[in-house]
Motif scaffolding. Structure first.
Motif, mmCIF file in Angstrom:
data_model
loop_
_atom_site.group_PDB
_atom_site.id
_atom_site.type_symbol
_atom_site.label_atom_id
_atom_site.label_comp_id
_atom_site.label_asym_id
_atom_site.label_seq_id
_atom_site.Cartn_x
_atom_site.Cartn_y
_atom_site.Cartn_z
ATOM 1 N N LYS A 1 0.853 -1.185 0.000
ATOM 2 C CA LYS A 1 0.000 0.000 0.000
ATOM 3 C C LYS A 1 0.890 1.236 0.000
ATOM 4 C CE LYS A 1 -3.804 -2.217 2.323
ATOM 5 N NZ LYS A 1 -4.668 -2.267 3.488
ATOM 6 N N PRO A 2 0.543 2.247 -0.782
ATOM 7 C CA PRO A 2 1.364 3.459 -0.816
ATOM 8 C C PRO A 2 1.286 4.203 0.514
ATOM 9 C CG PRO A 2 -0.631 3.772 -2.092
ATOM 10 C CD PRO A 2 -0.607 2.339 -1.670
ATOM 11 N N PRO A 3 2.349 4.925 0.867
ATOM 12 C CA PRO A 3 2.325 5.663 2.132
ATOM 13 C C PRO A 3 1.321 6.812 2.069
ATOM 14 C CG PRO A 3 4.279 6.227 0.880
ATOM 15 C CD PRO A 3 3.610 5.106 0.144
ATOM 16 N N LYS A 4 0.769 7.166 3.220
ATOM 17 C CA LYS A 4 -0.174 8.283 3.280
ATOM 18 C C LYS A 4 0.563 9.617 3.173
ATOM 19 C CE LYS A 4 -3.675 5.908 5.976
ATOM 20 N NZ LYS A 4 -4.727 5.776 5.010
ATOM 21 N N SER A 5 1.824 9.620 3.574
ATOM 22 C CA SER A 5 2.612 10.841 3.536
ATOM 23 C C SER A 5 4.000 10.516 2.995
ATOM 24 C CB SER A 5 2.742 11.419 4.951
ATOM 25 O OG SER A 5 3.634 12.501 4.952
ATOM 26 N N LEU A 6 4.614 11.496 2.355
ATOM 27 C CA LEU A 6 5.965 11.293 1.838
ATOM 28 C C LEU A 6 7.011 11.394 2.941
ATOM 29 C CD1 LEU A 6 5.789 13.285 -1.505
ATOM 30 C CD2 LEU A 6 5.578 10.823 -1.155
ATOM 31 N N TYR A 7 6.624 11.995 4.068
ATOM 32 C CA TYR A 7 7.570 12.179 5.177
ATOM 33 C C TYR A 7 7.045 11.494 6.427
ATOM 34 C CZ TYR A 7 9.835 15.577 2.208
ATOM 35 O OH TYR A 7 10.493 16.169 1.170
ATOM 36 N N ILE A 8 7.964 11.110 7.283
ATOM 37 C CA ILE A 8 7.613 10.469 8.544
ATOM 38 C C ILE A 8 8.368 11.176 9.666
ATOM 39 C CG2 ILE A 8 9.415 8.724 8.343
ATOM 40 C CD1 ILE A 8 7.436 6.752 9.605
ATOM 41 N N GLU A 9 7.699 11.329 10.806
ATOM 42 C CA GLU A 9 8.346 11.964 11.947
ATOM 43 C C GLU A 9 9.178 10.921 12.697
ATOM 44 O OE1 GLU A 9 7.275 14.666 15.881
ATOM 45 O OE2 GLU A 9 5.666 13.778 14.706
ATOM 46 N N VAL A 10 10.447 11.264 12.944
ATOM 47 C CA VAL A 10 11.370 10.357 13.625
ATOM 48 C C VAL A 10 11.795 10.991 14.941
ATOM 49 C CG1 VAL A 10 13.614 9.206 13.495
ATOM 50 C CG2 VAL A 10 12.195 9.428 11.443
ATOM 51 N N LEU A 11 11.645 10.248 16.029
ATOM 52 C CA LEU A 11 12.114 10.681 17.341
ATOM 53 C C LEU A 11 13.323 9.826 17.690
ATOM 54 C CD1 LEU A 11 11.905 12.162 20.074
ATOM 55 C CD2 LEU A 11 10.344 10.343 20.805
ATOM 56 N N CYS A 12 14.466 10.478 17.913
ATOM 57 C CA CYS A 12 15.700 9.758 18.232
ATOM 58 C C CYS A 12 15.694 9.364 19.699
ATOM 59 C CB CYS A 12 16.920 10.623 17.934
ATOM 60 S SG CYS A 12 17.074 11.025 16.205
ATOM 61 N N MET A 13 15.852 8.087 19.952
ATOM 62 C CA MET A 13 15.890 7.566 21.321
ATOM 63 C C MET A 13 17.319 7.541 21.874
ATOM 64 S SD MET A 13 12.704 7.093 21.685
ATOM 65 C CE MET A 13 12.492 6.135 23.154
ATOM 66 N N VAL A 14 18.309 7.508 20.989
ATOM 67 C CA VAL A 14 19.724 7.494 21.390
ATOM 68 C C VAL A 14 20.498 8.419 20.462
ATOM 69 C CG1 VAL A 14 19.663 5.129 22.312
ATOM 70 C CG2 VAL A 14 20.239 5.501 19.932
ATOM 71 N N ASP A 15 21.684 8.801 20.865
ATOM 72 C CA ASP A 15 22.557 9.576 19.985
ATOM 73 C C ASP A 15 23.055 8.666 18.874
ATOM 74 O OD1 ASP A 15 22.363 11.978 21.346
ATOM 75 O OD2 ASP A 15 24.013 11.494 22.708
ATOM 76 N N TYR A 16 22.711 8.990 17.661
ATOM 77 C CA TYR A 16 23.106 8.162 16.531
ATOM 78 C C TYR A 16 24.285 8.776 15.786
ATOM 79 C CZ TYR A 16 22.804 5.402 12.274
ATOM 80 O OH TYR A 16 23.095 4.584 11.214
ATOM 81 N N GLY A 17 24.285 10.090 15.704
ATOM 82 C CA GLY A 17 25.352 10.776 14.974
ATOM 83 C C GLY A 17 24.836 11.291 13.640
ATOM 84 N N LYS A 18 25.736 11.371 12.668
ATOM 85 C CA LYS A 18 25.379 11.904 11.352
ATOM 86 C C LYS A 18 24.688 10.844 10.505
ATOM 87 C CE LYS A 18 29.207 15.178 11.094
ATOM 88 N NZ LYS A 18 30.381 15.592 10.343
ATOM 89 N N LEU A 19 23.698 11.330 9.741
ATOM 90 C CA LEU A 19 22.997 10.479 8.786
ATOM 91 C C LEU A 19 22.948 11.221 7.463
ATOM 92 C CD1 LEU A 19 21.226 7.986 8.044
ATOM 93 C CD2 LEU A 19 19.264 9.396 8.682
ATOM 94 N N GLU A 20 23.491 10.606 6.427
ATOM 95 C CA GLU A 20 23.465 11.226 5.108
ATOM 96 C C GLU A 20 22.261 10.698 4.340
ATOM 97 O OE1 GLU A 20 26.162 11.860 1.096
ATOM 98 O OE2 GLU A 20 27.069 10.959 2.876
ATOM 99 N N LEU A 21 21.439 11.626 3.849
ATOM 100 C CA LEU A 21 20.238 11.270 3.108
ATOM 101 C C LEU A 21 20.581 11.018 1.643
ATOM 102 C CD1 LEU A 21 17.804 13.903 4.652
ATOM 103 C CD2 LEU A 21 18.203 11.551 5.378
ATOM 104 N N GLU A 22 19.631 10.460 0.911
ATOM 105 C CA GLU A 22 19.840 10.154 -0.502
ATOM 106 C C GLU A 22 20.186 11.388 -1.324
ATOM 107 O OE1 GLU A 22 16.331 8.188 -1.853
ATOM 108 O OE2 GLU A 22 16.936 6.253 -1.029
ATOM 109 N N ASP A 23 19.624 12.530 -0.948
ATOM 110 C CA ASP A 23 19.880 13.758 -1.711
ATOM 111 C C ASP A 23 21.189 14.434 -1.321
ATOM 112 O OD1 ASP A 23 19.230 14.762 0.761
ATOM 113 O OD2 ASP A 23 17.534 15.979 0.069
ATOM 114 N N GLY A 24 21.937 13.853 -0.389
ATOM 115 C CA GLY A 24 23.235 14.393 -0.007
ATOM 116 C C GLY A 24 23.229 15.226 1.258
#
Length: 141
Positions: free
Chosen positions: A101-124
């Motif tokens: 099923k297609p997503p209802k939204s193109l974006y999703i809200e993310v709550l960080c539970m721990v320090d993850y650091g840097k995340l590089e997205l597909e668009d750079g």
């Protein structure tokens, strides 16, 4: 032989009519059987997308041996195709049956539970994922 000839007997005309009716009935039955088989194959394809490569026992019992063989071949072909997708760009494959099923939204809200650091997205873009921070990320990420 043309049945409209004046020389054709009544018996020959009757036989000709019987042959035509029987042939039409056979052709109709053949069309019905092909439509039934097509419908069954469509349902079996749907089972593969719904249940995956292993069918529940109660569903498996409803299939004939030939239908189950067709299901297994279809499942193998689908798995081979999914593994081949993305290999040109370095992915090991994509599971097409994962999100039907297609997503209802193109974006999703993310709550960080721990320090993850840097995340590089597909668009750079690079974002910092710190504990208790909220981000709106593309669903594909």
């Amino acid at each position: 032989m043309n049945m409209n000839d004046a020389n054709a007997t009544t018996e020959n005309k009757s036989l000709w009519t019987t042959v035509q009716v029987r042939h039409s009935a056979l052709e109709r039955n053949k069309r019905c059987l092909v439509a039934y088989l097509c419908s069954r194959m469509t349902k079996i394809k749907t089972l593969r997308w719904e249940f995956g490569s292993v069918l529940p026992l109660d569903v498996r019992e409803l299939l004939s041996d030939d239908e189950y063989s067709w299901f297994s071949k279809y499942s193998t072909n689908l798995a081979t195709y999914m593994r081949s997708i993305g290999q040109e760009i370095g992915y090991s494959g994509i599971d097409l049956t994962e999100n039907l099923k297609p997503p209802k939204s193109l974006y999703i809200e993310v709550l960080c539970m721990v320090d993850y650091g840097k995340l590089e997205l597909e668009d750079g873009d690079v974002i910092m994922l710190k504990k208790n921070s909220r981000h709106f990320l593309p669903t594909s990420e």
